[in-house]
Design an enzyme around this catalytic site. Structure first.
Site, PDB file in Angstrom:
ATOM      1  CB  ILE A  37      27.631  68.932  52.855  1.00 40.26           C
ATOM      2  CG1 ILE A  37      26.460  69.912  52.758  1.00 40.26           C
ATOM      3  CG2 ILE A  37      27.113  67.518  53.100  1.00 40.26           C
ATOM      4  CD1 ILE A  37      25.556  69.672  51.556  1.00 40.26           C
ATOM      5  CG  ASP A  86      39.694  67.118  39.128  1.00 34.90           C
ATOM      6  OD1 ASP A  86      38.505  67.034  39.512  1.00 34.90           O
ATOM      7  OD2 ASP A  86      40.026  67.731  38.094  1.00 34.90           O
ATOM      8  CG  ASN A 120      29.980  66.083  50.049  1.00 30.21           C
ATOM      9  OD1 ASN A 120      28.856  66.554  50.166  1.00 30.21           O
ATOM     10  ND2 ASN A 120      31.084  66.819  50.166  1.00 30.21           N
ATOM     11  CB  SER A 172      20.592  68.189  44.411  1.00 24.89           C
ATOM     12  OG  SER A 172      19.889  69.412  44.371  1.00 24.89           O
ATOM     13  CE1 TYR A 185      24.704  70.148  41.324  1.00 23.68           C
ATOM     14  CE2 TYR A 185      22.432  70.838  41.680  1.00 23.68           C
ATOM     15  CZ  TYR A 185      23.619  70.341  42.170  1.00 23.68           C
ATOM     16  OH  TYR A 185      23.730  70.015  43.506  1.00 23.68           O
ATOM     17  CE  LYS A 189      24.598  66.768  42.804  1.00 24.39           C
ATOM     18  NZ  LYS A 189      25.672  66.065  43.554  1.00 24.39           N
TER      19      LYS A 189
END
Length: 301
Positions: A37, A86, A120, A172, A185, A189
């Site tokens: 992406i 990072d 991103n 997401s 996760y 988000k």
């Protein structure tokens, strides 16, 4: 029209003249810009005349990121800065801003402005509750939540002061759909979406701030998922309006995989197109929103 033909047509149309390059001279930071992406977003922006600060993390991504940057410079007459950092470290996000400033500031005046930021970069590990541990929790939250926060903190002095800036956070559908094994996760988000709303208020005189919420996307990460995972997602995919397979248009691998996956994932260009839309001047009355980039898998925030 096939995907390669679509991409070439987009690039040709956007490079055909000044009026077709709506981001001419602007500067964008794209984290995780080496592939998938992120790389698609960089291609979209470059075709519109935008200078780029491309971030990547691992040594393995150094060559593809450099090659992408060189290609975009040659094809679209833009400038690029490639930065290894990072996003999960404390100093990495600020390093991106510093290196971008060193590479793209005006040679005489020293002026440097960051017009666009696309958060991103992200990591995802699927684990049931019993297998979640502190190390995994820390890694995902550091990259997916703390990283964008610290990048924004470092970028604030360089944001526009006329509301023309654009920030897009890549969230997401996992933030709101409650998928099994995504306690951590999905939580990261959801946190990113919460920060999106806060930043939209705090930075209202500088930039708009929005998020997008992709579902499955045809990236290396999706390609590495198991048949079991894809079958578990298939009930969602089958009910996603734009995921229905189109033979002769969609990639044959997705046509062949439809019995398992229930439809096709998004192409990276699909996601980049939504990001590009949110970074246009015409999107100036949209802020604090989670914008659909999932083909209709998730209609509401």
């Amino acid at each position: 029209m096939s995907r390669p033909e679509y991409s070439r047509t987009l690039s040709t149309n956007l490079s055909s003249g000044g009026s077709a390059r709506p981001l001419e001279g602007k500067v964008a930071i794209v984290t995780g810009g080496s592939r998938g992406i992120g790389a698609a977003i960089c291609r979209n922006f470059a075709a519109k005349g935008c200078h780029l600060i491309l971030n990547y993390t691992s040594d393995n991504s150094a060559k593809p990121t450099e090659e992408l940057a060189s290609k975009l410079e040659q094809e679209h007459r833009i400038r690029t800065v490639v930065v290894q950092a990072d996003m999960g470290s404390v100093k990495g996000p600020a390093h991106i801003v510093t290196m971008g400033q060193n590479g793209l500031k005006h040679p005489k005046t020293g002026k440097f402005q960051i017009d666009i930021i696309v958060n991103n970069a992200g990591v995802s590990v699927n684990r049931p509750i019993e297998e979640c541990d502190a190390e995994d929790f820390e890694k995902q939250y550091n990259v997916n939540v703390r990283g964008p926060l610290f990048l924004m903190q470092a970028a604030i002095p360089f944001l526009p002061t006329d509301r023309s800036g654009r920030v897009v956070n890549v969230s997401s559908v996992s933030a709101s759909c409650g998928f099994v094994s995504q306690s951590v996760y999905g939580g990261t988000k959801a946190a990113l979406e919460a920060m999106t709303r806060t930043w939209a208020r705090e930075l209202a005189e500088r930039c708009t701030v929005n998020a997008i919420n992709p579902g499955p996307v045809a990236t290396d990460m999706y390609g590495g998922t198991s048949k079991e995972f894809q079958m578990a997602m298939s009930s969602w995919t089958k009910n996603t309006p734009l995921s229905k397979i189109r033979e002769g248009i969609d990639k044959q691998e997705f046509v062949d995989n439809e019995p398992f996956a229930g439809g096709r994932p998004a192409y990276v260009e699909d996601i980049a197109g939504v990001v590009g839309m949110l970074c246009s001047a015409e999107s100036g009355w949209c802020t604090g929103s989670v914008v659909c980039a999932n083909g209709g898998m998730r209609f509401s925030p």
